[in-house]
Design a protein around this motif. Structure first.
Motif, short mmCIF file in Angstrom:
data_model
loop_
_atom_site.label_atom_id
_atom_site.label_comp_id
_atom_site.label_asym_id
_atom_site.label_seq_id
_atom_site.Cartn_x
_atom_site.Cartn_y
_atom_site.Cartn_z
N ALA A 1 -64.78 39.09 -26.02
CA ALA A 1 -65.61 39.64 -27.24
C ALA A 1 -66.89 40.01 -26.83
CB ALA A 1 -65.41 38.88 -28.32
N ARG A 2 -67.52 39.11 -26.18
CA ARG A 2 -68.88 39.45 -25.75
C ARG A 2 -69.23 40.66 -25.03
NH1 ARG A 2 -71.42 35.02 -21.75
NH2 ARG A 2 -70.03 36.02 -20.40
N MET A 3 -68.06 40.77 -23.97
CA MET A 3 -68.37 42.03 -23.08
C MET A 3 -67.90 43.16 -23.79
SD MET A 3 -66.42 41.30 -19.40
CE MET A 3 -64.75 40.63 -20.19
N ARG A 4 -67.40 43.28 -24.82
CA ARG A 4 -66.84 44.49 -25.72
C ARG A 4 -68.37 44.72 -26.40
NH1 ARG A 4 -62.06 41.94 -26.95
NH2 ARG A 4 -60.39 42.44 -25.60
N GLU A 5 -68.84 43.72 -27.00
CA GLU A 5 -69.99 43.90 -27.81
C GLU A 5 -71.34 44.41 -27.02
OE1 GLU A 5 -71.22 40.01 -29.60
OE2 GLU A 5 -69.18 40.02 -30.88
N SER A 6 -71.39 43.79 -25.61
CA SER A 6 -72.32 44.51 -24.84
C SER A 6 -71.95 45.92 -24.41
CB SER A 6 -72.27 43.42 -23.48
OG SER A 6 -73.41 44.00 -22.54
N LEU A 7 -70.90 46.11 -24.17
CA LEU A 7 -70.60 47.64 -24.00
C LEU A 7 -70.77 48.55 -24.82
CD1 LEU A 7 -67.13 47.25 -21.81
CD2 LEU A 7 -69.53 48.01 -20.99
N LEU B 1 -58.35 41.12 -20.03
CA LEU B 1 -59.02 40.93 -21.23
C LEU B 1 -59.81 42.04 -21.93
CD1 LEU B 1 -59.59 37.37 -20.59
CD2 LEU B 1 -57.93 38.30 -22.29
N LEU B 2 -60.60 42.76 -20.95
CA LEU B 2 -61.61 43.81 -21.53
C LEU B 2 -60.69 44.97 -21.95
CD1 LEU B 2 -64.44 44.65 -21.88
CD2 LEU B 2 -64.58 45.28 -19.40
N SER B 3 -59.60 45.22 -21.15
CA SER B 3 -58.82 46.40 -21.67
C SER B 3 -58.27 46.04 -23.11
CB SER B 3 -57.53 46.48 -20.81
OG SER B 3 -56.95 45.55 -20.94
N GLY B 4 -58.06 44.66 -23.64
CA GLY B 4 -57.38 44.50 -24.96
C GLY B 4 -56.12 44.68 -24.91
N ALA B 5 -55.41 44.77 -23.68
CA ALA B 5 -53.83 44.97 -23.57
C ALA B 5 -53.10 43.67 -24.10
CB ALA B 5 -53.47 45.40 -22.33
N ARG C 1 -63.33 34.78 -26.28
CA ARG C 1 -64.92 34.71 -26.57
C ARG C 1 -65.54 35.73 -25.38
NH1 ARG C 1 -67.27 28.75 -27.43
NH2 ARG C 1 -69.12 30.15 -27.50
N ASP C 2 -65.26 35.25 -24.10
CA ASP C 2 -65.93 36.04 -23.15
C ASP C 2 -65.71 37.62 -23.38
OD1 ASP C 2 -67.69 36.48 -20.42
OD2 ASP C 2 -65.39 36.90 -19.74
N GLY D 1 -68.48 31.18 -18.11
CA GLY D 1 -69.48 30.63 -19.02
C GLY D 1 -69.01 30.68 -20.43
N LEU D 2 -67.67 31.26 -20.77
CA LEU D 2 -67.13 31.13 -22.23
C LEU D 2 -65.70 31.19 -21.92
CD1 LEU D 2 -69.31 33.81 -24.09
CD2 LEU D 2 -69.23 31.44 -24.33
N PRO D 3 -64.79 30.75 -22.87
CA PRO D 3 -63.44 30.69 -23.02
C PRO D 3 -62.99 32.09 -22.77
CG PRO D 3 -64.07 29.15 -24.38
CD PRO D 3 -65.31 29.82 -24.03
N PRO D 4 -61.66 32.51 -22.62
CA PRO D 4 -61.42 33.94 -22.49
C PRO D 4 -61.55 34.86 -23.41
CG PRO D 4 -59.70 32.48 -21.34
CD PRO D 4 -60.63 31.65 -22.10
#
Length: 292
Positions: free
Chosen positions: A283-289, A244-248, A280-281, A275-278
């Motif tokens: 999106a949160r990780m990308r914002e954090s990065l 999911l983090l890779s966005g593929a 939303r999690d 802690g969050l659905p896939p």
């Protein structure tokens, strides 16, 4: 621990920014000047020394905290989460090679009984003084690259020999024995990691490990702190998070890719784990990065 300041200086000067292996085979260096959030990682059998700062590692629901002068012995392939909690964080790890261990066990004689229970997958203690000197000499090779090829095998042999004569002796003997309980559990662990998207039968895993179902369940939990089903689910969800983090792919495609038949079940279990659905999690990780 008089050698720790020198070792901290060597790690600070030679630690690569991407945590890749150093020029010394089997040796990794770690450095961080700021605390970090919990991130997923894959541990293999190794000896890790905390030289400065502090870190927390989570395996299942168990949290291990270690500080300067503590060592972490990992006896199996394990998916974990870790975060730096005190800086400057400086540490090193050295791979524990079963072949090297087995050769020295044969020389020492009197191997440990093969039916003894496996050790826990992660064990934190204060580092024995006898282990500090070979680790310091391993680090010094980074300043003398021409000696690495000749000296590394000699220092590795000494390090393993000292571990085999330390409080970690039983763990080391099991890592080195292809017929040990630990080796049987590790075969099952490796199958799960390599085949996380496939259906899993506990009976097949226990046969692979060479144990009865009840013995396999007991020993698997000793090593991993989890049941095989919990471990399988955690490996799937960590792989899903990386995808999911890779966005593929989107959430539904990712769930199918890691072995879930039901998007709703995937979403529920993912949210329970992270802690969050896939979506939303991710999106949160990308914002954090991006913010970091």
């Amino acid at each position: 621990m008089d050698l720790l300041p020198e070792m901290a200086d060597l790690i600070a000067r030679h630690a690569p920014p991407d945590l890749s292996r150093s020029a010394v085979p089997g040796l990794r260096l770690y450095r961080s000047d700021t605390p970090t959030r919990m991130v997923a990682a894959a541990y293999e059998p190794m000896l890790c020394l905390m030289v400065s700062g502090a870190k927390q590692t989570m395996l299942g629901d168990v949290v291990y905290t270690y500080r300067a002068g503590d060592c972490l012995v990992v006896s199996a392939d394990l998916p974990v989460c870790g975060s730096v909690i005190d800086t400057p964080y400086l540490a090193l790890s050295f791979d524990l090679n079963p072949v090297t261990i087995a050769a020295l066990v044969l020389e020492l004689g009197a191997p440990a009984p093969l039916d003894q229970p496996p050790p826990s997958g992660i064990h934190v203690t204060r580092l024995d003084e006898d282990l500090l000197d070979p680790l310091a000499r391993m680090l010094r090779l980074l300043e003398r690259p021409g000696e690495i090829g000749v000296m590394t095998p000699m220092i590795e042999r000494e390090l393993v020999w000292r571990l085999l004569n330390s409080r970690h002796a039983a763990t080391m003997r099991q890592i080195g024995s292809a017929e040990s309980r630990l080796s049987g559990v590790n075969r099952a662990i490796r199958w799960i990691i390599d085949n996380y998207a496939r259906p899993m039968r506990i009976e097949d895993l226990s046969d692979m490990a060479g144990m009865s179902l009840s013995t396999f369940h007991r020993h698997f939990r000793t090593v991993t702190t989890m049941s095989p089903l919990q471990f399988h689910k955690q490996v799937r969800l960590r792989e899903a998070r990386a995808r999911l983090l890779s966005g593929a792919d989107g959430a539904a495609e990712t769930g199918f890719a890691v072995g879930y038949d039901s998007p709703s079940q995937f979403s529920r279990e993912y949210a329970r784990q992270f802690g969050l659905p896939p979506a939303r999690d991710a999106a949160r990780m990308r914002e954090s990065l991006m913010a970091g």
